[in-house]
Design a protein around this motif. Structure first.
Motif, short mmCIF file in Angstrom:
data_model
loop_
_atom_site.label_atom_id
_atom_site.label_comp_id
_atom_site.label_asym_id
_atom_site.label_seq_id
_atom_site.Cartn_x
_atom_site.Cartn_y
_atom_site.Cartn_z
N GLU A 294 0.86 -1.18 0.00
CA GLU A 294 0.00 0.00 0.00
C GLU A 294 0.90 1.24 0.00
O GLU A 294 1.89 1.28 0.74
N VAL A 295 0.55 2.21 -0.85
CA VAL A 295 1.39 3.40 -0.99
C VAL A 295 0.54 4.65 -0.76
O VAL A 295 -0.01 5.23 -1.71
N PRO A 296 0.39 5.10 0.50
CA PRO A 296 -0.29 6.37 0.75
C PRO A 296 0.48 7.54 0.13
O PRO A 296 1.70 7.65 0.31
N ILE A 297 -0.24 8.40 -0.58
CA ILE A 297 0.36 9.56 -1.26
C ILE A 297 -0.34 10.81 -0.74
O ILE A 297 -1.56 10.94 -0.84
N LYS A 298 0.43 11.72 -0.19
CA LYS A 298 -0.12 12.94 0.37
C LYS A 298 -0.24 13.99 -0.73
O LYS A 298 0.76 14.51 -1.22
N LEU A 299 -1.49 14.27 -1.18
CA LEU A 299 -1.71 15.23 -2.24
C LEU A 299 -1.62 16.67 -1.73
O LEU A 299 -1.23 17.58 -2.47
N SER A 300 -2.03 16.87 -0.49
CA SER A 300 -1.94 18.19 0.14
C SER A 300 -1.81 17.97 1.63
O SER A 300 -1.68 16.83 2.09
N SER A 301 -1.87 19.03 2.39
CA SER A 301 -1.71 18.91 3.83
C SER A 301 -2.84 18.13 4.49
O SER A 301 -2.70 17.67 5.62
N PHE A 302 -3.97 17.96 3.80
CA PHE A 302 -5.09 17.25 4.42
C PHE A 302 -5.79 16.26 3.50
O PHE A 302 -6.83 15.72 3.86
N ILE A 303 -5.26 15.99 2.32
CA ILE A 303 -5.84 14.99 1.41
C ILE A 303 -4.76 13.99 1.02
O ILE A 303 -3.66 14.38 0.62
N SER A 304 -5.10 12.70 1.11
CA SER A 304 -4.18 11.65 0.68
C SER A 304 -4.95 10.53 0.02
O SER A 304 -6.14 10.31 0.31
N VAL A 305 -4.30 9.82 -0.90
CA VAL A 305 -4.86 8.63 -1.53
C VAL A 305 -3.95 7.46 -1.23
O VAL A 305 -2.73 7.63 -1.05
N SER A 306 -4.55 6.24 -1.18
CA SER A 306 -3.78 5.06 -0.76
C SER A 306 -4.11 3.87 -1.65
O SER A 306 -4.94 3.02 -1.28
N ARG A 352 -8.50 9.95 1.74
CA ARG A 352 -8.66 10.38 3.12
C ARG A 352 -8.63 11.91 3.19
O ARG A 352 -7.76 12.55 2.61
N PHE A 353 -9.63 12.48 3.89
CA PHE A 353 -9.72 13.92 4.10
C PHE A 353 -9.58 14.20 5.59
O PHE A 353 -10.31 13.65 6.40
N ALA A 354 -8.66 15.10 5.94
CA ALA A 354 -8.50 15.52 7.34
C ALA A 354 -8.16 16.99 7.39
O ALA A 354 -7.06 17.39 7.80
N PRO A 355 -9.09 17.87 6.97
CA PRO A 355 -8.81 19.31 6.95
C PRO A 355 -8.67 19.87 8.37
O PRO A 355 -9.33 19.39 9.31
N PRO A 356 -7.83 20.88 8.57
CA PRO A 356 -7.59 21.42 9.91
C PRO A 356 -8.83 22.01 10.56
O PRO A 356 -8.93 22.04 11.79
N LYS A 357 -9.78 22.52 9.77
CA LYS A 357 -11.01 23.08 10.33
C LYS A 357 -12.15 22.08 10.37
O LYS A 357 -13.31 22.45 10.59
N GLY A 358 -11.83 20.80 10.13
CA GLY A 358 -12.85 19.77 10.18
C GLY A 358 -13.50 19.52 8.83
O GLY A 358 -13.51 20.40 7.96
N VAL A 359 -14.02 18.31 8.65
CA VAL A 359 -14.70 17.95 7.41
C VAL A 359 -16.02 18.71 7.31
O VAL A 359 -16.78 18.78 8.27
N PHE A 360 -16.26 19.31 6.13
CA PHE A 360 -17.46 20.12 5.90
C PHE A 360 -17.55 21.30 6.88
O PHE A 360 -18.64 21.78 7.18
N GLY A 361 -16.39 21.73 7.39
CA GLY A 361 -16.36 22.86 8.31
C GLY A 361 -16.77 22.54 9.73
O GLY A 361 -16.84 23.44 10.57
N TRP A 362 -17.02 21.24 10.02
CA TRP A 362 -17.38 20.85 11.39
C TRP A 362 -16.10 20.45 12.10
O TRP A 362 -15.49 19.43 11.78
N GLN A 363 -15.68 21.24 13.08
CA GLN A 363 -14.39 21.06 13.73
C GLN A 363 -14.22 19.67 14.33
O GLN A 363 -13.14 19.09 14.30
N HIS A 364 -15.29 19.13 14.89
CA HIS A 364 -15.19 17.84 15.58
C HIS A 364 -15.10 16.66 14.62
O HIS A 364 -14.64 15.58 15.01
#
Length: 393
Positions: A294-306, A352-364
């Motif tokens: 498996e090769v996880p590739i980080k496309l940006s600071s919060f998006i990766s594909v595996s 995989r999505f892990a944005p710093p302000k939360g997915v869809f803007g929901w911090q939690h």
């Protein structure tokens, strides 16, 4: 769940308070995983190694992790998990093809579990216990487990040990042709009784991982297991060269020994190469090799594909024979192609999505992951699975 616990602000003691840890019960995270699985093939064990293997399964698990520190500064973590699966199986409906629906044509499986782990943040050492339960139409299971982790002083070497026991009780459901007068079908509403038999499983896991350098980590895993009791699925038919028919019969004990190794290489900040190999053997004569990458590739600071790929090659048990090929003099026999000689491939990808302000803007909502995989094997069985994972912190 995020606002359950609160406290008034008090003046902390003078001096260094950076090591202060609240002893209130604290919410760590929650995970929800939902998966849809579909398979098709033409080697159903229920009908003797021929016939449809169509099956669909919707699996859902939810876990909740809470923690608190005791007076000595040690951490107690509580993990609660609940799983609910619903499946439909065309092959299981052939247990009694004359009925509208067999007992196992569709069913719901429910499996809750709870784990308590006591850990030391300074050393990384921990130990814990697990209890579990599972039930569906033809069995119920009680489980217990123990887990232990030990780290070296520099925390570059880690030893993990797990011990699990599952005490199962199976209903002995037979194909309609092999039922004696008065023997039940196992279906709801059928007042006729069916027999039951135990099946107990004991599993251990030994893992030794080592950080070689900042880019390379390796792990060795040994997972011996032992099963005793009813290991055959009695509603699976077997046909013999003399035209006779019997229910599947297998030894009442089984020893398993998988030995595996993992190697993870961090190729800069954007790529990770994860590899895995396992050799499997048991006393039924099965030997298997499994290799995965498996090769996880980080496309940006919060998006990766595996993207991933897994290959398996298996030598089947000595007890297997195809439809109508069993010798009438043998003691043990099965036409279950899961136990046959085969090779298989499983490949797909995850995002995989892990944005710093939360997915869809929901911090939690800390993380969202979607994964898809396609499986095919040399017995003409194919399947597809898609899963969704949500993490709340």
């Amino acid at each position: 769940m995020f606002g359950t616990y609160a406290q008034n602000v008090h003046q902390l003691p003078s001096g260094d308070t950076s090591q202060y840890k609240s002893r209130k019960l604290h919410f760590d995270e929650a995970n929800f995983v939902s998966a849809y699985y579909h398979q098709d093939g033409n080697n159903s064990a229920v009908t003797g190694g021929i016939g449809t293997e169509k099956l669909t399964d919707i699996a859902n698990t939810f876990d909740l992790q809470l923690s608190k520190y005791n007076k000595q500064g040690k951490k107690n973590t509580f993990l609660f998990e609940l799983g609910v699966d619903h499946y439909t199986s065309a092959s299981s409906d052939k247990i009694d093809p004359n009925s509208i629906s067999s007992a196992s044509m569709s069913d719901i499986r429910i499996y809750p579990s709870v784990n308590w782990t006591h850990s030391n943040d300074e050393t990384g050492n921990s130990y814990g216990f697990t209890g579990s339960y599972s039930q569906e139409y033809d069995y119920q299971s009680l489980g217990a487990g123990f887990n232990l982790t030990r780290l070296s002083k520099n925390k570059n070497t880690q030893f993990d040990f797990k011990l699990q026991a599952f005490l199962d009780t199976w209903k002995v459901i037979l194909p309609v042709e092999l039922r004696t007068d008065g023997y039940g079908s196992g279906s709801e509403g059928d007042s006729r009784g069916v027999g039951s038999e135990p099946r107990n499983s004991f599993n251990a896991s030994f893992g030794l991982s080592q950080v070689i350098n900042k880019s390379l980590q390796v792990e060795l895993i040994v997972e011996p297991a032992y099963q005793h009791g009813l290991l055959a699925t009695k509603y699976q038919r077997n046909y013999f060269t003399d035209g006779s028919l019997r229910a599947e019969t297998l030894p009442d004990n089984r020893y398993k020994l998988p030995i595996g190794a993992r190697l993870n290489y961090f190729l800069g900040d954007r790529f990770v190469i994860r590899t895995f190999y396992r050799y499997y053997m048991d006393n039924w004569g099965i030997r298997a090799h499994t290799a995965e990458i498996e090769v996880p590739i980080k496309l940006s600071s919060f998006i990766s594909v595996s993207p991933f790929y897994r290959y398996n090659n298996q030598k089947g048990t000595r007890y297997f024979a195809a439809y109508g090929q069993h010798d009438p003099t043998v003691q043990y026999f099965t036409s279950d192609y899961d136990l046959s000689t085969l090779n298989s491939s499983f490949y797909g990808t995850g995002i995989r999505f892990a944005p710093p302000k939360g997915v869809f803007g929901w911090q939690h909502l800390n993380m969202l992951e979607l994964r898809y995989g396609h499986y095919s094997r040399s017995t003409n069985l194919t399947s597809n699975i898609i899963s969704l994972n949500l993490k709340i912190k």
